[in-house]
Design an enzyme around this catalytic site. Structure first.
Site, mmCIF file in Angstrom:
data_model
loop_
_atom_site.group_PDB
_atom_site.id
_atom_site.type_symbol
_atom_site.label_atom_id
_atom_site.label_comp_id
_atom_site.label_asym_id
_atom_site.label_seq_id
_atom_site.Cartn_x
_atom_site.Cartn_y
_atom_site.Cartn_z
ATOM 1 N N SER A 194 37.706 41.922 39.506
ATOM 2 C CA SER A 194 36.573 40.999 39.545
ATOM 3 C C SER A 194 35.390 41.616 38.813
ATOM 4 C CB SER A 194 36.216 40.678 41.003
ATOM 5 O OG SER A 194 35.318 39.594 41.067
ATOM 6 N N ASN A 195 34.203 41.078 39.004
ATOM 7 C CA ASN A 195 32.996 41.614 38.367
ATOM 8 C C ASN A 195 31.814 41.374 39.290
ATOM 9 O OD1 ASN A 195 31.635 38.996 37.635
ATOM 10 N ND2 ASN A 195 33.637 38.708 36.692
ATOM 11 N N PRO A 196 30.659 41.998 39.015
ATOM 12 C CA PRO A 196 29.556 41.935 39.996
ATOM 13 C C PRO A 196 28.658 40.697 39.909
ATOM 14 C CG PRO A 196 29.229 43.727 38.392
ATOM 15 C CD PRO A 196 30.349 42.888 37.895
ATOM 16 N N ALA A 217 31.184 33.962 35.597
ATOM 17 C CA ALA A 217 31.714 35.123 34.891
ATOM 18 C C ALA A 217 33.226 35.116 35.124
ATOM 19 C CB ALA A 217 31.077 36.397 35.416
#
Ligand code: CTP
Length: 419
Positions: free
Chosen positions: A224-226, A291
């Site tokens: 995943s990403n922040p 995102a």
């Protein structure tokens, strides 16, 4: 009559908007007195209904004290009285259901009038805000979601549930916790305020994607990403305040559902694609702030993978490009994308807009101070497919949302005028 000082604050304000607070049968009903206090501090005159189930969690006395007035219950409704209490109580400027249970949602969605709360909800013509509180397993059940959807279709709004600890000890954490009293009172008072924003998006359907996606490797691990979702939520709220019908499709973020719009929570890029494409069918403007992970596991494991000695190799497969897919069947929809570069990238962003058939792309630099993931500000450059661009200064995400929607609305009107 002069009221002795210690008792003055206990009296309901003589004027001010009238708010009906219905307390449902959830453990979160214990927060209802705090909601009542906040509403009164905000200048509202409150009236209270407690369902029979609510009184198992919160006492009539603590509600009456916080409301500085009587509490209507099934007992007072079925008692001989000069008025039809559900009709008297329905004459308000806004109603809020605090600690809404699955059962109360079902009664309202089914048009029941078997108790004072549901009969009054049938009679209210003012805006209604639901603040659900229940276990995640119950909230996500299709029956509960269908009831909530039905109520939304009648113009009812929802606040939460939010992610966090809930219930009595040991029940755990997850989606299902009720929003906090300040937030509930704020949302109710916002319902009462006539809109101050120009209603220049009235009649339009705006679809916004937000947050990260999760690409599972096995049931307990994901890529995943922040992304915090703040940018997308700001666009959705700004569009709502300007009169649009809004669908917000969001990956896992810690922000609560904003009231007054339809929120779809998803996890993976494939789920995001389905939800966005379904909502986009009748959309006028689609803003992709999500995102989206570019890749997912080529073969996600259904069992948790134990560690092995030495290096491991992950095989990833590309996710569909949702913005590009929308661009292929663009029609009259305005499509807005975001792009992230760690170095100057106007030409790259313009090429991206051309490739994806987006009307414009907001280019940002996540490594710049104050505009990183999770921050409240953003510094973006609007880039059009022909390479023309406008660099905006560092602005709050809400202000970026405002300018973004100004641009999208101008394009939409232009396309309408072009027939
Ligand atoms: N996007 C999308 N589907 C994907 C990836 C991205 O819809 N699978 C959308 C994003 O929401 C964003 C825009 O496309 O609005 C740009 O995303 P970005 O990842 O910067 O673009 P890429 O085409 O993946 O470019 P890059 O090669 O720089 O990663």
């Amino acid at each position: 009559m002069t009221v002795p000082a210690p008792f003055a604050s206990a009296l309901p304000p003589a004027s001010g908007p009238r708010v009906l607070v219905i307390v449902g049968g959830s453990v979160a009903a214990i927060k209802a007195p705090a909601v009542l206090r906040r509403l009164r501090e905000g200048g509202a005159q409150v009236r209270v209904i407690a369902t029979s189930a609510a009184l198992a969690f919160v006492t009539e006395l603590s509600l009456a004290t916080a409301a500085a007035g009587e509490v209507a219950t099934d007992r007072t409704w079925f008692a001989p009285r000069p008025d039809a209490q559900h009709l008297t109580l329905a004459r308000v400027d806004a109603a809020v259901v605090v600690g809404a249970s699955a059962d109360l949602l079902a009664r309202a969605a089914g048009g029941h009038a078997s108790d004072l709360a549901s009969a009054t909800l049938l009679s209210v013509r003012a805006p209604v805000l639901w603040v659900p509180a229940m276990n995640e397993q119950m909230w996500t059940h299709p029956a509960v979601q269908a009831n909530a959807e039905r109520l939304r279709g009648w113009g009812h709004r929802f606040l939460g549930p939010v992610v966090g600890a809930f219930g009595t000890a040991g029940e755990g954490a997850g989606l299902g916790r009720m929003a906090e009293p300040e937030e509930i009172a704020g949302a109710v008072l916002a319902l009462l305020d006539p809109p101050t924003s120009p209603q220049d998006l009235a009649g339009l359907h705006v679809v916004v994607s937000a947050g990260p996606t999760r690409e599972y490797l096995d049931p307990v691990r994901f890529i995943s990403n922040p992304s915090s979702g703040k940018m997308g939520f700001a666009v959705a709220e700004e569009a709502r305040d300007r009169g649009a019908r809004v669908t917000l499709v969001t990956g896992p973020v810690s922000l609560p559902d904003p009231p007054g719009l339809t929120v779809r929570r998803i996890e993976t890029a494939l789920e995001l694609r389905d939800a966005v494409k379904e909502a986009a069918r009748d959309a006028d403007i689609v803003v992709m702030t999500a995102a989206v992970a570019d890749y997912r596991a080529a073969a996600a494991q259904t069992e948790k993978q134990a560690k092995v000695a030495g290096d491991v190799t992950l095989r990833l497969t590309p996710n569909p490009d949702i913005l590009a897919e929308l661009g292929q069947e663009k029609g009259k929809r305005v499509l807005v994308g975001f792009a992230m570069e760690t170095h100057a990238g106007i030409e790259r962003a313009a090429a991206k807009a051309r490739r994806k058939n987006a009307d414009f792309i907001l280019l940002n630099y996540p490594t710049r101070e104050g505009t990183a993931f999770g921050s409240d500000d953003n510094e973006v450059t609007l880039v059009r497919p022909d390479g023309s661009h406008e660099a905006w200064p560092r602005l709050s995400k809400r202000e970026v949302a405002r300018r973004l929607l100004d641009g999208a609305r101008r394009l939409r009107r232009g396309q309408e005028a072009a027939g």
